[in-house]
Motif scaffolding. Structure first.
Motif, PDB file in Angstrom:
ATOM      1  N   LEU A 194       0.856  -1.188   0.000  1.00  8.70           N
ATOM      2  CA  LEU A 194       0.000   0.000   0.000  1.00  8.70           C
ATOM      3  C   LEU A 194       0.890   1.236   0.000  1.00  8.70           C
ATOM      4  N   TYR A 195       0.805   2.030  -1.058  1.00  8.58           N
ATOM      5  CA  TYR A 195       1.627   3.228  -1.212  1.00  8.58           C
ATOM      6  C   TYR A 195       0.853   4.455  -0.723  1.00  8.58           C
ATOM      7  N   THR A 196       1.402   5.141   0.272  1.00  9.69           N
ATOM      8  CA  THR A 196       0.746   6.316   0.831  1.00  9.69           C
ATOM      9  C   THR A 196       1.362   7.590   0.248  1.00  9.69           C
ATOM     10  N   SER A 197       0.768   8.722   0.610  1.00  9.69           N
ATOM     11  CA  SER A 197       1.321  10.036   0.246  1.00  9.69           C
ATOM     12  C   SER A 197       2.077  10.647   1.414  1.00  9.69           C
ATOM     13  N   ASP A 198       2.290   9.870   2.465  1.00  6.72           N
ATOM     14  CA  ASP A 198       2.997  10.364   3.645  1.00  6.72           C
ATOM     15  C   ASP A 198       4.504  10.325   3.427  1.00  6.72           C
ATOM     16  N   LEU A 199       5.158  11.424   3.743  1.00  8.48           N
ATOM     17  CA  LEU A 199       6.612  11.491   3.661  1.00  8.48           C
ATOM     18  C   LEU A 199       7.224  11.013   4.969  1.00  8.48           C
ATOM     19  N   GLY A 200       8.278  10.216   4.872  1.00  5.61           N
ATOM     20  CA  GLY A 200       8.899   9.742   6.096  1.00  5.61           C
ATOM     21  C   GLY A 200      10.179   8.992   5.850  1.00  5.61           C
ATOM     22  N   TYR A 201      10.753   8.506   6.932  1.00  5.84           N
ATOM     23  CA  TYR A 201      11.969   7.692   6.837  1.00  5.84           C
ATOM     24  C   TYR A 201      12.040   6.777   8.045  1.00  5.84           C
ATOM     25  N   VAL A 202      12.904   5.779   7.986  1.00  7.36           N
ATOM     26  CA  VAL A 202      13.140   4.879   9.099  1.00  7.36           C
ATOM     27  C   VAL A 202      14.485   5.247   9.706  1.00  7.36           C
ATOM     28  N   ASP A 203      14.498   5.575  11.003  1.00  8.90           N
ATOM     29  CA  ASP A 203      15.736   6.026  11.622  1.00  8.90           C
ATOM     30  C   ASP A 203      16.653   4.858  11.981  1.00  8.90           C
ATOM     31  N   GLU A 204      17.783   5.178  12.572  1.00 10.79           N
ATOM     32  CA  GLU A 204      18.804   4.165  12.857  1.00 10.79           C
ATOM     33  C   GLU A 204      18.332   3.135  13.877  1.00 10.79           C
ATOM     34  N   GLN A 205      17.274   3.444  14.620  1.00  2.60           N
ATOM     35  CA  GLN A 205      16.721   2.490  15.582  1.00  2.60           C
ATOM     36  C   GLN A 205      15.548   1.698  15.024  1.00  2.60           C
ATOM     37  N   GLY A 206      15.294   1.866  13.722  1.00  5.84           N
ATOM     38  CA  GLY A 206      14.220   1.119  13.086  1.00  5.84           C
ATOM     39  C   GLY A 206      12.841   1.701  13.309  1.00  5.84           C
ATOM     40  N   ARG A 207      12.780   2.970  13.761  1.00  2.00           N
ATOM     41  CA  ARG A 207      11.506   3.607  14.026  1.00  2.00           C
ATOM     42  C   ARG A 207      11.048   4.431  12.834  1.00  2.00           C
ATOM     43  N   LEU A 208       9.758   4.372  12.546  1.00  2.00           N
ATOM     44  CA  LEU A 208       9.190   5.170  11.471  1.00  2.00           C
ATOM     45  C   LEU A 208       9.084   6.616  11.924  1.00  2.00           C
ATOM     46  N   ARG A 209       9.543   7.534  11.072  1.00  2.00           N
ATOM     47  CA  ARG A 209       9.474   8.971  11.383  1.00  2.00           C
ATOM     48  C   ARG A 209       8.677   9.666  10.278  1.00  2.00           C
ATOM     49  N   LEU A 210       7.610  10.332  10.666  1.00  2.00           N
ATOM     50  CA  LEU A 210       6.727  10.995   9.712  1.00  2.00           C
ATOM     51  C   LEU A 210       7.162  12.439   9.499  1.00  2.00           C
ATOM     52  N   GLU A 211       7.177  12.868   8.238  1.00  2.00           N
ATOM     53  CA  GLU A 211       7.584  14.232   7.906  1.00  2.00           C
ATOM     54  C   GLU A 211       6.471  15.039   7.244  1.00  2.00           C
ATOM     55  N   GLY A 212       5.266  14.507   7.231  1.00  2.00           N
ATOM     56  CA  GLY A 212       4.154  15.211   6.598  1.00  2.00           C
ATOM     57  C   GLY A 212       3.673  14.475   5.366  1.00  2.00           C
ATOM     58  N   ARG A 213       2.753  15.097   4.656  1.00  2.00           N
ATOM     59  CA  ARG A 213       2.223  14.501   3.427  1.00  2.00           C
ATOM     60  C   ARG A 213       2.816  15.202   2.213  1.00  2.00           C
ATOM     61  N   ALA A 214       3.047  14.416   1.180  1.00  2.00           N
ATOM     62  CA  ALA A 214       3.637  14.974  -0.038  1.00  2.00           C
ATOM     63  C   ALA A 214       2.775  16.100  -0.597  1.00  2.00           C
ATOM     64  N   ASP A 215       1.439  15.947  -0.506  1.00  2.00           N
ATOM     65  CA  ASP A 215       0.554  16.976  -1.057  1.00  2.00           C
ATOM     66  C   ASP A 215       0.338  18.148  -0.104  1.00  2.00           C
ATOM     67  N   ASP A 216       0.922  18.079   1.103  1.00  2.00           N
ATOM     68  CA  ASP A 216       0.837  19.209   2.032  1.00  2.00           C
ATOM     69  C   ASP A 216       2.076  20.088   1.987  1.00  2.00           C
ATOM     70  N   VAL A 217       3.157  19.586   1.397  1.00  2.00           N
ATOM     71  CA  VAL A 217       4.407  20.337   1.346  1.00  2.00           C
ATOM     72  C   VAL A 217       4.192  21.659   0.600  1.00  2.00           C
ATOM     73  N   ILE A 218       4.724  22.742   1.168  1.00  2.00           N
ATOM     74  CA  ILE A 218       4.557  24.077   0.585  1.00  2.00           C
ATOM     75  C   ILE A 218       5.871  24.521  -0.049  1.00  2.00           C
ATOM     76  N   ASN A 219       5.802  24.930  -1.300  1.00  2.00           N
ATOM     77  CA  ASN A 219       6.988  25.384  -2.024  1.00  2.00           C
ATOM     78  C   ASN A 219       7.049  26.909  -1.958  1.00  2.00           C
ATOM     79  N   VAL A 220       8.065  27.402  -1.259  1.00  2.00           N
ATOM     80  CA  VAL A 220       8.259  28.850  -1.116  1.00  2.00           C
ATOM     81  C   VAL A 220       9.665  29.210  -1.560  1.00  2.00           C
ATOM     82  N   GLY A 221       9.756  29.972  -2.652  1.00  2.00           N
ATOM     83  CA  GLY A 221      11.058  30.413  -3.145  1.00  2.00           C
ATOM     84  C   GLY A 221      12.005  29.274  -3.460  1.00  2.00           C
ATOM     85  N   GLY A 222      11.453  28.130  -3.902  1.00  2.00           N
ATOM     86  CA  GLY A 222      12.286  26.979  -4.229  1.00  2.00           C
ATOM     87  C   GLY A 222      12.543  26.056  -3.053  1.00  2.00           C
TER      88      GLY A 222
END
Length: 438
Positions: free
Chosen positions: A319-347
């Protein structure tokens, strides 16, 4: 293949006198609940279409119908209790007009990023996998009385019914926390320990208007889970101070993915966006685009009547989500927001959640949202809309100075506005669509 109802039958046989559900003045044992479910299942079996569409309610009767539909091999489609009649009829037509696979237990209608409602199909296998994920990760057991305050057509609360039936605990149904005194009255129910699920906005209400009262119940509250929306670090820290021995969980879940991972921020650190390690049946992969994808038996089977839409998110049992994230060095999921919520300001690509987390720690701010606004000279800019304690005016220059000590310069909002409230969806998420193009 076992079903949730098999556990209901088991407890009715081996521990029939154990209390299953409490709702107001109504109390019902496992033996009585099972009898009512079996009786209603006989009325539902072979009657009409496979999909049973009905309004959900915070009641024992709703749970009887819910389990009875499963027992009668029908798929239940619970909707909001106040859904308009015209929308109810539209969903009835969709359910009647599309084939439902034999193994489907629930069809939960959810509003996606497009604003269109989608019928998420959950199998009996997915429901049991979700139950086992929560039991293993959060310690559900038969001594827990779980307070259900959210609507039972939404996976946030409905998914807590499943593990409680598996372990044979007691479910205590309430009408939400709009009346926080009624919520606290529910915690006066005599039992060894409580647990509950509350969205971050509800937790904030409890901390703002019932902090001392909440602390009085600290010894009885075993754990609280939150989800559906990010929780600000300042809110996490405050709740840990009020309930220092309670397990407090941030969970990654959605109707489509099921229950994926959880993090106890009271005992393992108040880390913004940290959602812990994947649960028993779940696994997580990060795509090359930086979005989160999930695998496991708790995933949805697809969207009712829309194989094309299903194929855009569910491929090869992933299941592919639109949530941005990564797995840290301890194997924990870290959420960074949604791809469609990201705001582009001045690049620069900016996650509004990061700005909101910092602003929420500022004294007197009780709620906020960071949105994209248009400025006639510089183009797209960040705008912070905030709510203050008792509506008191805020020194915006002092706020900007505070933000500059905690955020990079390009993440500092250009515009500010005080509001009476921040718009949220019915399940507590920030309603970002409301602020688009405004």
């Amino acid at each position: 293949m076992r079903r949730i109802e098999d556990y209901l039958l088991q407890h009715a046989t081996t521990a029939g006198d154990r209390l299953a559900v409490v709702c107001g003045s109504e109390h019902i044992t496992y033996a009585r609940l099972c009898t009512l479910v079996q009786e209603r299942a006989r009325t539902l079996a072979g009657c009409g279409q496979k999909g049973l569409v009905l309004r959900s309610s915070q009641s024992i009767d709703f749970l009887v119908t819910y389990f009875a539909a499963h027992m009668a091999d029908r798929a239940i489609v619970p909707l909001e209790k106040d859904i308009p009649e015209i929308r109810f009829s539209e969903i009835e037509s969709v359910v009647a007009g599309n084939p439902i696979p034999d193994d489907i237990a629930d069809i939960l209608f959810t509003t996606g990023t497009t604003g269109n409602q989608k019928g998420v199909m959950l199998s009996h296998t997915a429901i049991l996998a979700n139950a086992e994920n929560l039991i293993g990760a959060q310690g559900f057991d038969q001594d827990v009385t779980f307070v259900i305050s959210g609507p039972l057509n939404h996976i946030g609360s409905l998914s807590k019914i499943w593990p409680m039936i598996v372990v044979g605990g007691t479910i205590l149904i309430t009408e939400g926390i709009k009346d926080i005194n009624a919520f606290f009255s529910a915690l006066d129910y005599p039992c060894r320990k409580f647990a509950t699920f509350l969205v971050p906005a509800s937790l904030r209400i409890l901390m703002q208007f019932g902090k001392n009262k909440l602390h009085e119940y600290a010894s009885k509250i075993d754990f609280i889970e939150t989800g559906a929306a990010p929780m600000a670090q300042s809110d996490m820290e405050q709740l840990c101070g009020i309930l220092p021995s309670t397990r407090l969980y941030n969970t990654y879940a959605s109707t489509e993915t099921g229950i994926i991972s959880t993090h106890d921020y009271c005992h393992d650190g108040c880390i913004p966006g940290c959602l812990g390690k994947p649960m028993r049946h779940a696994s997580v992969v990060i795509t090359p685009e930086g979005t989160i994808a999930c695998r496991g038996p708790m995933l949805m089977s697809g969207y009712l009547g829309d194989p094309s839409l299903t194929g855009t998110v569910l491929r090869d049992h992933t299941l592919y989500t639109s949530d941005l994230g990564y797995v840290d060095e301890q194997g924990r999921l870290r959420l960074e927001g949604r791809a469609d919520d990201v705001i582009n300001v001045g690049g620069y690509k900016i996650s509004p959640i990061e700005v909101e987390n910092v602003a929420m720690a500022y004294p007197d701010i009780t709620d906020c949202i960071c949105v994209c606004a248009y400025h006639p000279v510089v183009g797209n800019v960040l705008k912070l809309i905030y709510v203050t304690q008792a509506g008191r005016p805020l020194d915006q220059k002092a706020l900007v100075k505070y933000l500059k000590t905690r955020l990079e310069s390009y993440k500092i909002p250009f515009l500010y506005a005080q509001a009476d409230r921040v718009e949220r969806t019915y399940n507590g998420k920030l309603n970002r669509k409301f602020y688009k193009n405004k």
